[in-house]
Structure formats: C-alpha cells, structure tokens
Design an enzyme around this catalytic site. Structure first.
Site, PDB file in Angstrom:
ATOM      1  N   PHE A  46       0.776  -1.265  -0.269  1.00 30.75           N
ATOM      2  CA  PHE A  46       0.109   0.023  -0.279  1.00 30.75           C
ATOM      3  C   PHE A  46       0.484   1.556  -0.045  1.00 30.75           C
ATOM      4  O   PHE A  46       1.605   1.348   0.645  1.00 30.75           O
ATOM      5  CB  PHE A  46      -0.632   0.001   1.212  1.00 30.75           C
ATOM      6  CG  PHE A  46      -1.820   1.183   1.737  1.00 30.75           C
ATOM      7  CD1 PHE A  46      -2.683   1.082   0.389  1.00 30.75           C
ATOM      8  CD2 PHE A  46      -1.448   2.094   2.315  1.00 30.75           C
ATOM      9  CE1 PHE A  46      -3.852   2.378   0.434  1.00 30.75           C
ATOM     10  CE2 PHE A  46      -2.591   3.490   1.953  1.00 30.75           C
ATOM     11  CZ  PHE A  46      -3.694   3.389   1.538  1.00 30.75           C
ATOM     12  N   SER A 294      -6.711  10.018   6.289  1.00 30.79           N
ATOM     13  CA  SER A 294      -6.821   8.543   7.017  1.00 30.79           C
ATOM     14  C   SER A 294      -6.526   7.808   5.795  1.00 30.79           C
ATOM     15  O   SER A 294      -7.385   7.096   4.494  1.00 30.79           O
ATOM     16  CB  SER A 294      -7.428   8.273   7.920  1.00 30.79           C
ATOM     17  OG  SER A 294      -8.586   7.142   7.898  1.00 30.79           O
ATOM     18  N   LYS A 295      -5.800   6.631   5.940  1.00 27.80           N
ATOM     19  CA  LYS A 295      -5.696   5.581   5.626  1.00 27.80           C
ATOM     20  C   LYS A 295      -7.120   4.411   5.085  1.00 27.80           C
ATOM     21  O   LYS A 295      -7.456   3.482   4.213  1.00 27.80           O
ATOM     22  CB  LYS A 295      -4.333   4.614   5.862  1.00 27.80           C
ATOM     23  CG  LYS A 295      -3.612   4.383   4.707  1.00 27.80           C
ATOM     24  CD  LYS A 295      -2.529   3.359   6.081  1.00 27.80           C
ATOM     25  CE  LYS A 295      -0.852   4.066   6.427  1.00 27.80           C
ATOM     26  NZ  LYS A 295      -0.446   2.758   6.429  1.00 27.80           N
ATOM     27  N   ARG A 296      -7.312   4.099   6.209  1.00 30.10           N
ATOM     28  CA  ARG A 296      -8.908   3.859   6.494  1.00 30.10           C
ATOM     29  C   ARG A 296     -10.148   4.718   6.122  1.00 30.10           C
ATOM     30  O   ARG A 296     -10.782   3.623   5.346  1.00 30.10           O
ATOM     31  CB  ARG A 296      -9.110   3.166   7.784  1.00 30.10           C
ATOM     32  CG  ARG A 296      -9.606   1.744   8.542  1.00 30.10           C
ATOM     33  CD  ARG A 296      -9.518   1.463   9.983  1.00 30.10           C
ATOM     34  NE  ARG A 296      -9.013   2.810  10.600  1.00 30.10           N
ATOM     35  CZ  ARG A 296     -10.445   3.503  11.219  1.00 30.10           C
ATOM     36  NH1 ARG A 296     -12.126   3.396  10.684  1.00 30.10           N
ATOM     37  NH2 ARG A 296     -10.286   4.387  11.890  1.00 30.10           N
TER      38      ARG A 296
END
Ligand code: GLU
Length: 549
Positions: A46, A294-296
C-alpha cells in the site's frame, strides 16, 4: 566484563568489522551541495499520498542539487510483507513522474551501496551490533513478554514512564557466565541499546523543516535486534542511512518521538547524523473539522485511487508542490510558462502544522494544467486510462480519436477559455453524451416550458435546421423561433415583464440543448452539433420530441 568475549559469544559468525563496511561504502563523490535522499517504504503493498508527498520532496531535493534518490525496501518485518510491493511503489511513483536513481528497480537492484532490501543487509546490521557490544553499548536481554508486562504494571502503579530502562533494565546486570548459560540453553534474546541519556535534560535538534525541535534525550534500552537477529526500524535505518551516505532524511512527523533513540545511536557510533526533515501530516476538512487524512477512511489517501479515476500526473505534481511549498503559487504566477522543475523547492517552505489536502483545489489546478495540455495528449491519456479502468470506453475512444480531440478542443481558443476538464472519469462523464453509446436524457425541461411547448420549439427548430449554418445564422434562427413562439429575446425584457412572455431565449436554447446533449448545461450547442453531425443531431431531436408527452 570482557565485551569482546561477549560479542564473540553473541555473534560467532560475524567476521567483518565496521571499518570494512566504511571502506566498502565510501563517501560519495558528489559536489558538496548535492543531496542524497531515500524513500524507505515498508513492503505492505500500500502506498499513500503521504508517501508521495515525502517522495516528492526527496526527489526534488536530490535532483535539483545533482544528488541521488534511492529506493530502499524496509522489509525487516516479514509478517507484513506483501509480494510484489516494490513493483506497486515503483509504478505508483513512476505515474507521478518520480524516478529513482539507485536501489530497488523493476529489474533487480541498481547501485554501489546495496543491497537495497533490508532483509539482505542483516550481516551489516549484525556487524554494527557486534561493535556496539564490543564497546559496551549494547547487551543481550532475555526478558520474556510476561516479565516485560510485569515491569510495565509496576511502573504504572508507581506512575513512572513505562519501558525497559535504567534500574528496570535488569538484564544490564547479567554477567558473562549468566549470559553464556542462557545462550547455551537456547533462551531467546534480543539485543538492547545500553542507553545513557537523561530525559530530564532538553536538547535542540536542527530540523530542516521545523528549524529547531526540542527533544529529551533517550533513556530507553531500545531493542536493536529482535530474537531472530533481524533489526528494528530504529537500528536498521541508522545503519543504512550511514552506509548509504544519505544526507537528508525526509519522513513523517510520527518519527519525531523516537528521534532521540536515533540520535543516541549516531552519537555512540561516532557517525554524523543526516539532516532531518520531519514533514507535517496531510490533513483534510471533514465538515467543519480539520483532521488527519486516514488510510482507512479516505479513498483519496491511496495512490491507486488517482490512477483509477485518471488524474493527470502533471496536475497532481503541480498540486503536490503547491501543497509542499507555500511560495510555489506566487512563483508560478510570475513564471507561467516554466515547468515546475525550474522552481527552487525548499524545505524551509514546507508546512510544519499540517498541510491541508483539498480535492477541489486539486481539481482547480488540474483545470489550469489541462488547458495547457494539447487536446491530442489529453485524448491519448484518456484512451490509455480507459484501456485499464473503463474498458467499454477504450474501443470507442480509439475508434473516434479525431472526434474525441475535437470534443476536447471545444472552447479552448476563446478569450476566456473553458476550463472544465479535471480528470479522466470526470471528463468521461462530461463528454459521454457525444457518443450514441452513452447518450441519455439526464435533465428535465426548464420550468417555463412544458412538454407541448417544447415540442413546438423543436418542431420549428427541426424545420429550419441546416447543418451548414454558421454560428451566427444558427443563433438568428433560435431568435426567430423565440420571437415567433412568444418568448423574450432579451433577458432584461423578460425580467421586467415576465407576464408578457412564455419564457425567454434561454428557455428555447435549453430545450434544444436538452434534446441534443441530454443536459441543461453544456458547451456551445452549435459547436456540439458540428461535431455530432447532421444525422445524429436530427435523430436526437426527433427521439426527444417523440418522448415528450
Ligand atoms: N519504513 C518506514 C516507514 O514506512 C520509513 C521511515 C523513514 O523514511 O525513515 O514509515
């Protein structure tokens, strides 16, 4: 304690010395101002916008100074490793025009300072580790997870800083015989730094972005090598940055808290530390609040997102530099024709408080960048994008490349040129009505016009339609229909006495626009009709009339 004996007990297979590696990785022969930077991604598969932001700074610093930019794969955590991650990183950054000079590449490793995979550098780390044992600055610790937990609980009760340090670091006191017995019994051990720092002191550390940061010296006996002999980030990057002769370390501000450990290691080893450049987090507005990207939660955090929706690399580059250097926009205003590579990127102009990433701003930048990109190049980029991400569009765009170029050229030569192209998916939505395959009626009739009135407008329009009319003639005909059917030719007349009219000229042209494009808003209708061709225009007008009831 005989530290040499201990070092040999711990590292019987290590025969090289730190001096050997100093010789093997000589100082680089570069001009004094040349910067050597590296990106050290962990191969998790990622890669995110924060990486791009940092990589951009690394790349600019290295390349504008005649230096070197390295890709080092930080793969010491085999559990998190995802096969093919380096390919993801290399390709993702390549998309944005970021290229490495040295390190991991798609066809193996390149450069004299390798290996560039940390997992292949274990002998180097162990050599440095052995040296630290020899000089009495590192020791093996056999403390089990339960013992460490017990220590933490006691520290909690006493309201002390948790961790393995000072008097809590019991294994500091093991003598050679204790250690030998445990090792012979096969007890697992980690190698810990024997820290001598005093956290009650403060020290100032130069940071190229933050100028000076105040930190407290480290006193934690940080783990340098894990039980499997593989280093932690703290140890590995210090060793690598030294032997790879890195001059500038650009990394996220999350590393500021452990910076004292890194500084202590450099000091013990007698090495100069690189110039640290701790970047601020990328932020976004979420409603009224500013928060970390945020990655999420945020799809735009992943770099693959930009390729998937087809952002143009030049636009993203331009936006990233706008975000990274507060003085870029002013420079760009004054140097419109210059490529951004001519701009002197500097660390001092990077944000220290969090750079606000704003998609709308990116799209605005893209509009300007695309205005300067030829329609041929935009068309080819669209075709390439479609081949990967919108398969059904690829053959149609390829077949109709000339038409696509004409569509993309609409309104670009005017005094106030149209600026409505942002990224491939948006462009696709924006122009899809030109292609019969995707043409549909999206919008509704204007308020002033009912189905019957619309039919009357379109009947007259069709009756007088001539594909060979120029733009002026075309508009005269619209005006004639407007007058004939009781609509106001001038908006201001309508505004004064709306009751005297059925509507205004805008209503009439909107009905035509709706029939031809399916939308109430579009570029110039006459130009659109020229591109569509007579057959298609007439058929759309007729079909739409037929649908009005
Ligand atoms: N492997 C580290 C990370 O992914 C690199 C940090 C650094 O650049 O030193 O965060």
């Amino acid at each position: 304690m005989d530290y040499n004996k201990l070092a040999n007990l711990l590292f019987p297979d290590i025969t090289k010395s730190v001096a050997d590696y100093e010789e093997h990785y000589p100082k680089r022969k570069l001009p004094p101002e040349a910067k050597v930077t590296r990106l050290g991604p962990s191969p998790t598969g990622f890669i995110h916008l924060g990486n791009l932001y940092g990589a951009f700074a690394d790349e600019r610093l290295a390349h504008q100074s005649g230096g070197v930019f390295i890709l080092r794969i930080e793969d010491t955590d085999q559990k998190r490793k995802v096969e093919g991650s380096e390919e993801v990183v290399i390709k993702a950054l390549d998309y944005f025009g970021i290229h490495f000079d040295e390190g991991a590449t798609l066809d193996g490793e390149k450069g004299e300072y390798g290996p560039y995979y940390q997992s292949n550098r274990v002998a180097i780390y162990q050599t440095v580790a052995k040296h630290l044992v020899e000089i009495g600055c590192a020791y093996p610790s056999f403390a089990t997870a339960e013992e460490l937990d017990e220590i933490r609980q006691k520290q909690e009760v006493q309201k002390l800083v948790p961790g393995y340090y000072g008097e809590w670091a019991l294994d500091r006191n093991l003598n050679y015989e204790d250690i030998e017995t445990k090792i012979k019994a096969g007890e697992p051990w980690v190698l810990r730094l024997l820290s001598t720092g005093d956290p009650s002191e403060t020290m100032q550390v130069e940071d190229a972005i933050r100028k000076s940061v105040q930190v407290h010296p480290n006193n934690m006996d940080a783990v340098l090598l894990k039980t499997n002999g593989v280093p932690t980030y703290h140890f590995a990057h210090v060793v690598d940055d030294h032997f790879m002769r890195i001059t500038h370390v650009v990394r996220g501000e999350e590393w500021l808290s452990t910076l004292p450990i890194h500084l202590e290691l450099f000091e013990i080893l007698g090495w100069d530390h690189p110039v640290y450049c701790h970047t601020a987090h990328l932020m976004k507005m979420d409603g009224d609040t500013k928060r970390k990207l945020s990655k999420r939660k945020d799809p735009e955090m992943s770099l693959s997102y930009y390729a998937e929706v087809g952002h143009f690399p030049a636009a993203v580059r331009e936006y990233i530099i706008t975000l990274a250097n507060s003085n870029y926009e002013e420079w760009h205003q004054a140097n419109q024709e210059q490529p951004l590579e001519e701009f002197q990127f500097s660390l001092e102009h990077m944000s220290t408080s969090g750079a606000l990433f704003d998609m709308n701003k990116l799209n605005d930048v893209a509009k300007d960048v695309l205005l300067k990109t030829s329609e041929e190049d935009i068309a080819d980029f669209l075709i390439n994008w479609a081949t990967r991400y919108k398969e059904e569009a690829a053959p149609i765009f390829t077949r109709d490349r000339d038409k696509l170029i004409k569509i993309l050229a609409i309104g670009r030569d005017e005094k106030k040129p149209r600026k409505d192209l942002e990224y491939c998916l948006q462009i696709f939505d924006f122009i899809s009505y030109f292609f019969d395959e995707w043409f549909t009626i999206v919008d509704e009739l204007p308020e002033n016009v009912n189905a019957q009135a619309a039919r009357a407008i379109l009947t007259d329009y069709l009756a007088t339609y001539d594909q060979n009319d120029d733009n002026g003639n075309w508009f005269n005909k619209i005006r004639d229909i407007t007058e004939k059917l009781g609509y106001a030719v001038k908006m201001k007349d309508y505004k004064k006495h709306p009751e005297d009219y059925n509507g205004h000229v805008g209503d009439v042209s909107t009905v035509v626009r709706l029939a031809v494009t399916g939308r109430r808003n579009s570029p110039d209708i006459w130009t659109i009709q020229q591109i569509l061709g007579e057959k298609s225009v007439r058929s759309r007008l007729q079909t739409y009339m037929g649908s009005l009831s």
